[in-house]
Design an enzyme around this catalytic site. Structure first.
Site, PDB file in Angstrom:
ATOM      1  CE  LYS B  84      -3.972   1.860   2.519  1.00  0.00           C
ATOM      2  NZ  LYS B  84      -4.653   2.005   3.606  1.00  0.00           N
ATOM      3  CB  SER B 159      -7.924   4.123   2.441  1.00  0.00           C
ATOM      4  OG  SER B 159      -6.903   3.375   3.498  1.00  0.00           O
ATOM      5  CB  SER B 183      -8.170   1.594   5.734  1.00  0.00           C
ATOM      6  OG  SER B 183      -8.765   2.863   5.494  1.00  0.00           O
TER       7      SER B 183
END
EC number: 6.3.5.7
Lengths: 99, 514
Positions: B84, B159, B183
């Site tokens: 990420k 997210s 997330s």
């Protein structure tokens, strides 16, 4: 309504150092008013007898020995700088004319 | 795409690691297979912000050489991983989905990145995310949204939608994510994958671009429970560079997943996390999963957690407050974007112009909200009260865990909604995290795994389990057991029921051409 005004949002933007456009201030005023309204209910359950929690798993006295560890080199520290003179970050004037 | 490529990318990380270790597949082959897949599908999925083929192949060749030399490496050595973009890397840009950090190259690796490299995993690239992890759909990424591999017109969650979509779309065997209010877990729920938010402090946050420091936690994203367990075993443990890092001696999560057994396990079900606002198909799969666990020896206990009603409100005061402070470092001086206002100006004018140009709408919204919540006159009413609610949420969990071993709930109220559907309604967007936020407020661990498809739209649904702090192994136990039962029932993993991504892409292209 919590009654957030456009002037208040403009002031907050100044505190947060974001040069918002008048349109952004207008739309944020409406949105913030709604958001603050919906989150304001926390005040109802937060009675004086409840202690505040700032950290989910409290730790105390997180120390390490006071010895020099690995640090960034000058080059590494400056590698992402928008402007530098080889040893220092370069910025525009710190003080404005009125100061 | 050759059959070989197809087979390699569909293996679990554990199975791929075993084949690489045995020499049946090389890490270079595995890495190339994933790079080919990325080439074929990522134009449509947009899971990645940056792909690093040369670096990945070079790292894979090094692992292959180590294996050829007879070195004994870990179970995931040679396995390709997606990272990420919130995690900083020395050899790939790290933007946290923001224009303000475009092209930023960190002088150091995040601790978790360092650990996965040391364990022989192969970073393929950096995955898309809502800007600074603020969002539940990736639509707040400054670089455009990620598309759900199950339905390209739908959100992949957020997210960490990029990491979830990469794993669901077979563009990586496994991935790293971060979870501040859901997330990792909510994207896993909407993409039919597995995601774990470990206990706060179980995994180092050093090198994770901070959103809200008292809520953020790094964790694994995968297709199977065992894969997440293997990754948590690698990334977990104390890190002197993170002062909130715990010194707990962790048991093997992989062992917990392998020896999963729910006989006699007490599972709590929270009244507040299954009523209004939850889609019927989400609740149906949840109920069936519980029945399956009961049929295999678990016991269900109904619980009440009255303060959960206020958890979202408290979260949306604490998070913006901490974020507004964390994001103050983007000042156009030491790193990141610099925008000079017309006609020049002082360093403060430059800062304000930079932050206006560099931050997207959701980031501005939350910084202003946080600045408001922390300002004199409002601090006690808002931030102070929110911290008290945090205490109440912790007390509700403590009361619950005095009666049960784990808590179960649906992971999120709905299946994947359409891109654009909630973009202009921040409050509706915030409700996606209703079931995941309480764990972050309390610092406890949570896992989500696929529970089936919703009847009304055929889209994936997840089930979440929560455990007391430090008891992450319980999640891998109950998650591993349920996964085994469901996979036996379905005759394979849920992702095998996903539509063929290449066909979806071809259909979407045809639709676009018409």
């Amino acid at each position: 309504m919590s009654g957030i005004s456009a002037e208040q949002v403009a002031h907050l933007a100044q505190l947060a150092r974001i040069d918002l456009s008048p349109e952004e201030i207008l739309s944020l005023t409406t949105e913030l008013d709604q958001i603050v309204d919906s989150v304001a209910k926390v005040t109802a359950v937060a009675t004086p007898d409840v202690p505040a929690t700032s950290h989910p798993i409290p730790l105390q006295n997180v120390f390490r020995p006071d010895v020099v560890g690995e640090t960034l080199t000058l080059e590494q520290a400056l590698q992402n700088a928008p402007a530098h003179d080889g040893s220092r970050f370069k910025v525009s004037a710190i003080l404005g004319e009125e100061q | 795409m050759s059959d070989n490529t197809r087979d390699i990318i569909r293996l679990s990380a554990a199975d791929l690691g075993a084949r690489i270790a045995s020499g049946a597949v090389t890490s270079v082959q595995a890495t190339q297979a994933h790079l080919d897949r990325i080439d074929a599908v990522d134009g449509a999925v947009h899971a990645y912000l940056h792909v690093a083929p040369e670096l990945a192949l070079a790292a894979a060749a090094r692992v292959d050489a180590q294996i050829a030399a007879g070195e004994k490496l870990g179970p995931l050595a040679g396995v390709p991983i997606a990272v990420k973009d919130v995690l900083v890397t020395t050899d790939m840009p790290s933007t946290s989905g923001s224009k303000i950090l475009e092209g930023y190259l960190s002088p150091f690796d995040a601790t978790v990145v360092k650990k996965v490299r040391e364990a022989g995993l192969i970073p393929l690239g950096k995955t898309n995310m809502d800007e600074f992890a603020m969002g539940s759909s990736t639509e707040h990424s400054a670089y455009g949204p990620t598309h759900n591999p199950w339905a390209l017109d739908r959100i992949p969650g957020g997210s960490g939608g990029g990491s979830a979509a990469a794993v669901a779309g077979y563009e990586a065997s496994i991935a790293l994510g971060s979870d501040t209010g859901g997330s990792i877990r909510q994207p896993a729920h909407v993409t039919g994958t597995v995601g774990v938010k470990p206990t706060y402090g179980a995994v180092s946050r050093y090198g994770a671009i901070a959103l809200a420091s008292s809520l953020d936690q790094i964790g694994p994203v995968s297709r199977t429970v065992l894969d997440s367990a293997l990754l948590q075993d690698i990334i977990g443990g104390h890190d002197p560079r993170d002062s909130t890092s715990l010194r707990t001696e962790w048991p093997s999560m992989a062992d917990a997943a392998r020896n999963a057994n729910v006989q006699g396990l007490k599972i709590g079900v929270i009244k507040q996390l299954q009523g209004d606002g939850f889609q019927a198909g989400v609740l149906n799969r949840f109920t069936e999963a519980l029945e399956l666990l009961v049929a295999n020896g678990a016991e269900i206990v109904e619980l009440d957690a009255p303060s959960f009603e206020h958890a979202i409100a408290a979260y949306y005061l604490i998070l913006p407050a901490e974020a507004s402070s964390n994001l103050a470092k983007f000042d156009s001086v030491r790193f990141g974007l610099r925008v000079n206002p017309q006609g020049g100006g002082t360093v403060e004018d430059v800062m304000s112009a930079t932050r206006d140009a560099g931050f997207g709408p959701e980031v501005k919204r939350r910084i202003i909200l946080g600045t408001y919540a922390l300002s004199a006159g409002y601090y006690d009413a808002y931030y102070g009260s929110a911290q008290k609610v945090r205490t109440l949420v912790q007390r509700d969990f403590a009361a619950a865990f005095s009666q049960v071993d784990v808590i179960a709930s649906p992971t999120a109220p709905t299946t994947a909604f359409k891109l654009g559907e909630k973009l202009n309604d921040p409050l509706a967007m915030y409700l996606n995290d209703i079931a995941t936020i309480p764990a972050n407020l309390a610092g406890i661990p949570g896992i989500t795994l696929p529970a089936g498809l919703a009847d009304e739209d055929g889209l994936p649904v997840g089930i979440q389990f929560l455990a007391p702090a430090h008891e992450d192994a319980r999640l891998y136990n109950v998650g591993g057991a349920l996964e085994q039962l469901l996979v036996a029932q379905w005759g394979g993993h849920l992702l095998e029921q996903a539509p063929d991504l290449l066909e979806l892409i071809a259909a979407a292209a045809e639709e676009g051409a018409r």
